[in-house]
Design a protein around this motif. Sequence first.
Motif, PDB file in Angstrom:
ATOM      1  N   THR A  11       0.820  -1.212   0.000  1.00 40.31           N
ATOM      2  CA  THR A  11       0.000   0.000   0.000  1.00 40.31           C
ATOM      3  C   THR A  11       0.853   1.261   0.000  1.00 40.31           C
ATOM      4  OG1 THR A  11      -1.768  -1.155   1.182  1.00 40.31           O
ATOM      5  CG2 THR A  11      -1.799   1.238   1.257  1.00 40.31           C
ATOM      6  N   ASP A  12       1.948   1.271   0.786  1.00 39.22           N
ATOM      7  CA  ASP A  12       2.758   2.490   0.840  1.00 39.22           C
ATOM      8  C   ASP A  12       3.432   2.785  -0.492  1.00 39.22           C
ATOM      9  OD1 ASP A  12       4.372   0.199   1.236  1.00 39.22           O
ATOM     10  OD2 ASP A  12       5.979   1.426   2.068  1.00 39.22           O
ATOM     11  N   VAL A  13       3.803   1.733  -1.240  1.00 37.92           N
ATOM     12  CA  VAL A  13       4.406   1.934  -2.559  1.00 37.92           C
ATOM     13  C   VAL A  13       3.389   2.569  -3.509  1.00 37.92           C
ATOM     14  CG1 VAL A  13       5.352   0.755  -4.589  1.00 37.92           C
ATOM     15  CG2 VAL A  13       6.069   0.050  -2.299  1.00 37.92           C
ATOM     16  N   VAL A  14       2.193   2.017  -3.542  1.00 35.09           N
ATOM     17  CA  VAL A  14       1.148   2.533  -4.431  1.00 35.09           C
ATOM     18  C   VAL A  14       0.779   3.964  -4.055  1.00 35.09           C
ATOM     19  CG1 VAL A  14      -1.186   2.171  -5.308  1.00 35.09           C
ATOM     20  CG2 VAL A  14       0.257   0.203  -4.784  1.00 35.09           C
ATOM     21  N   LEU A  15       0.655   4.238  -2.767  1.00 31.31           N
ATOM     22  CA  LEU A  15       0.219   5.567  -2.345  1.00 31.31           C
ATOM     23  C   LEU A  15       1.274   6.626  -2.627  1.00 31.31           C
ATOM     24  CD1 LEU A  15      -1.728   4.855   0.972  1.00 31.31           C
ATOM     25  CD2 LEU A  15      -2.636   5.360  -1.301  1.00 31.31           C
ATOM     26  N   ASP A  16       2.541   6.273  -2.573  1.00 30.60           N
ATOM     27  CA  ASP A  16       3.575   7.243  -2.966  1.00 30.60           C
ATOM     28  C   ASP A  16       3.387   7.669  -4.415  1.00 30.60           C
ATOM     29  OD1 ASP A  16       4.792   7.352  -0.532  1.00 30.60           O
ATOM     30  OD2 ASP A  16       6.489   6.074  -1.048  1.00 30.60           O
ATOM     31  N   THR A  17       3.070   6.694  -5.272  1.00 27.61           N
ATOM     32  CA  THR A  17       2.830   7.010  -6.686  1.00 27.61           C
ATOM     33  C   THR A  17       1.561   7.846  -6.837  1.00 27.61           C
ATOM     34  OG1 THR A  17       3.921   4.960  -7.367  1.00 27.61           O
ATOM     35  CG2 THR A  17       2.480   6.017  -8.972  1.00 27.61           C
ATOM     36  N   VAL A  18       0.512   7.474  -6.114  1.00 27.05           N
ATOM     37  CA  VAL A  18      -0.758   8.213  -6.180  1.00 27.05           C
ATOM     38  C   VAL A  18      -0.558   9.653  -5.729  1.00 27.05           C
ATOM     39  CG1 VAL A  18      -3.056   8.405  -5.172  1.00 27.05           C
ATOM     40  CG2 VAL A  18      -2.228   6.184  -5.963  1.00 27.05           C
ATOM     41  N   HIS A  19       0.120   9.856  -4.600  1.00 25.39           N
ATOM     42  CA  HIS A  19       0.346  11.209  -4.087  1.00 25.39           C
ATOM     43  C   HIS A  19       1.105  12.054  -5.096  1.00 25.39           C
ATOM     44  CE1 HIS A  19       0.018   9.700   0.356  1.00 25.39           C
ATOM     45  NE2 HIS A  19      -1.141   9.706  -0.288  1.00 25.39           N
ATOM     46  N   ALA A  20       2.180  11.483  -5.658  1.00 25.95           N
ATOM     47  CA  ALA A  20       2.972  12.250  -6.620  1.00 25.95           C
ATOM     48  C   ALA A  20       2.176  12.560  -7.877  1.00 25.95           C
ATOM     49  CB  ALA A  20       4.238  11.469  -6.970  1.00 25.95           C
ATOM     50  N   ALA A  21       1.352  11.614  -8.319  1.00 23.14           N
ATOM     51  CA  ALA A  21       0.544  11.834  -9.520  1.00 23.14           C
ATOM     52  C   ALA A  21      -0.496  12.929  -9.283  1.00 23.14           C
ATOM     53  CB  ALA A  21      -0.132  10.541  -9.934  1.00 23.14           C
ATOM     54  N   CYS A  22      -1.135  12.893  -8.137  1.00 27.10           N
ATOM     55  CA  CYS A  22      -2.162  13.900  -7.842  1.00 27.10           C
ATOM     56  C   CYS A  22      -1.575  15.287  -7.700  1.00 27.10           C
ATOM     57  CB  CYS A  22      -2.908  13.527  -6.563  1.00 27.10           C
ATOM     58  SG  CYS A  22      -3.985  12.091  -6.717  1.00 27.10           S
ATOM     59  N   SER A  23      -0.305  15.374  -7.317  1.00 26.92           N
ATOM     60  CA  SER A  23       0.329  16.672  -7.041  1.00 26.92           C
ATOM     61  C   SER A  23       1.080  17.227  -8.236  1.00 26.92           C
ATOM     62  CB  SER A  23       1.302  16.530  -5.863  1.00 26.92           C
ATOM     63  OG  SER A  23       0.632  16.059  -4.722  1.00 26.92           O
TER      64      SER A  23
END
Length: 622
Positions: free
Chosen positions: A118-130
């Motif tokens: 989950t932490d790997v995926v969320l790092d990508t999600v956060h960067a993509a959203c920002s």
Amino acid sequence: MLSKHEYDILELPPDDHIRFSLKYRKALYFISQAAIWAFQLYFLVRLLLVITTPQQTWQIWLMLLVEYIFARIPRHDQFLTVSASKSGQSRPRDRLRLLGNDHLPRVNVLIPCCGEPTDVVLDTVHAACSMDYPTIHFRVLLLDDGASNALRDAVASLRSQWPHLSYHTRGQQSGRVFAKAGNLNYALFELQPEAQPEFCAVLDADCVPKSDFLRATLPHLLRDPQAALLTTRQYYYNLPDGDSLQQSRAHFYTCHNSELDRMAAAIDAGSGAVFRRKAIVDVGGYPTFSFSEDWQLSLMLQGLGYRTLQVLEPLQFGLVPSSLDGHIAQRNRWQLGHSQQPSVLFSDANQAIPRHLQWSITFNGVLIILGLVGYMVGFAAVPILFASGNLIPASSSLIVQIQVVLAVLHVALTWTHGLVQAAHTGFRIAPFAHLENSWLASTHILAIIRFHCVSNKPKGSFVTGSSANSWNRMMELSKYKKLRKDLLNNGLLYSVFLFFAILSTFLLSFYGALSSDYAAGSSTTPQTLLMTLLTTVAWPPMLHIAYLALSNLWIPVAYLLQRPEHPERRSRMVTHATGIFLPREDVQMKLLQHSLPPLGYLNHYILVPVVLITIFTIAVTM
């Protein structure tokens, strides 16, 4: 300067390492031309002499075959350079930035995932959203084939901060065949918002985009209406020092795909791709006849007249598998995908693909698998050839002289091409980097045989290099079990055996030539001894091929002696003011190291001219 197109597009100065490397372009072109003609002359003469020699032996035919096997990829690179130099794109792709915030194209950012931490995926999600792009013009779609409740809840909690983020799932798809292609097609065809975007971007679950990812990629597609897809080079921030397993794929991106990009025929490498949604929908979406859906999509688009591009800028940072198990599983998946390409001919689902394109895709896959077979045969043949006696027709000293002179020219140009090609990339790559992971050829062939002939339920979900995946859990095993697994299950025993077999047969062959001369006494002249050496252990292509084989087979030996330490990913990252995790600046700079001045890895080339000049002198004065 600003472009005159509908959108404001800024042209940035080229990166220094790209700008400095351009001075080698003309040299690379002329050396490629010379190497092509030298090999064609050399191989034609060698073939004629082998056919007409009265001493027909299997050794001379096997030597000729092995020479062709190891010359095939360098020749392919040389032809690519010549073809690309004649195209309209005379230099590496410009660095562009899309300016402004109004009236920008709409983009869907697709992040397929299936079981990653989950932490790997969320790092990508956060960067993509920002990312630096107006939120009213782009959406981030997390496409979860693992049906993770943790991810679903995390996305729900983030929507108050990023309303352009959404979570989607087809249910539990882990282990299904063609899961990634199906997941992306689900987003393209079944998720139907009110207004479809003009472009889509694809990010792997473990690839973190930089904030200017969209502004740096979209201008290339906006400037070129015929361009359907743009792929970006993948940079890996958890590479161990030295990249001992050759996981960076430097040759593919900086040599092979860069030349294809000059011809607008680049191959999509998966993560970091941006494409025109309509073009992908028109070709039927991502193909599902092969695991390597990104490669096949590129071939389909090119076959239908679209242009495909590549950008070398560091715009995303991903993870490589942190164990040998994961590395081999990832590479096996790619090769299995190529072995599936002929299936495009037989499935009713592919009837929309024109027949000529089906055959083109089939031949592409067959040639790639034959290349694996070639390396497997080539490596295994080297110790046999060293131990077998005369390797070339030697009916007279003149026949030997002709072959040696042409061979020295061919080998010298091959090494020169490798040297200048490495310098031309602007990146630090090893000589003859096209052989990366060729020592795994036999492992890939065995995996392909098992997949097609043994396995009843092939797995299609190979998802990430994270250490949390099952194939990377070797760190939980004892040293003895790790060693046993690597030697037997991962095929290192065969590679280690070949390494020492080549080294020992080379030494024994050299010793055998000298000792036979000593035993013959005065009846043997120095000229006879030199003739024996030149037609066996000192045959220039044989020395060259032995170097290639030993340098590549040394990789698994070195791995067993000292396993590479993959850094923990968080240790390479820093939190930005917005709370986004990205690789540290020093880590990013390390991934962009320049070539060693002035021409790369010169220490690998010090002895080569000495050896070749010595052999040439001996041959012409015999």
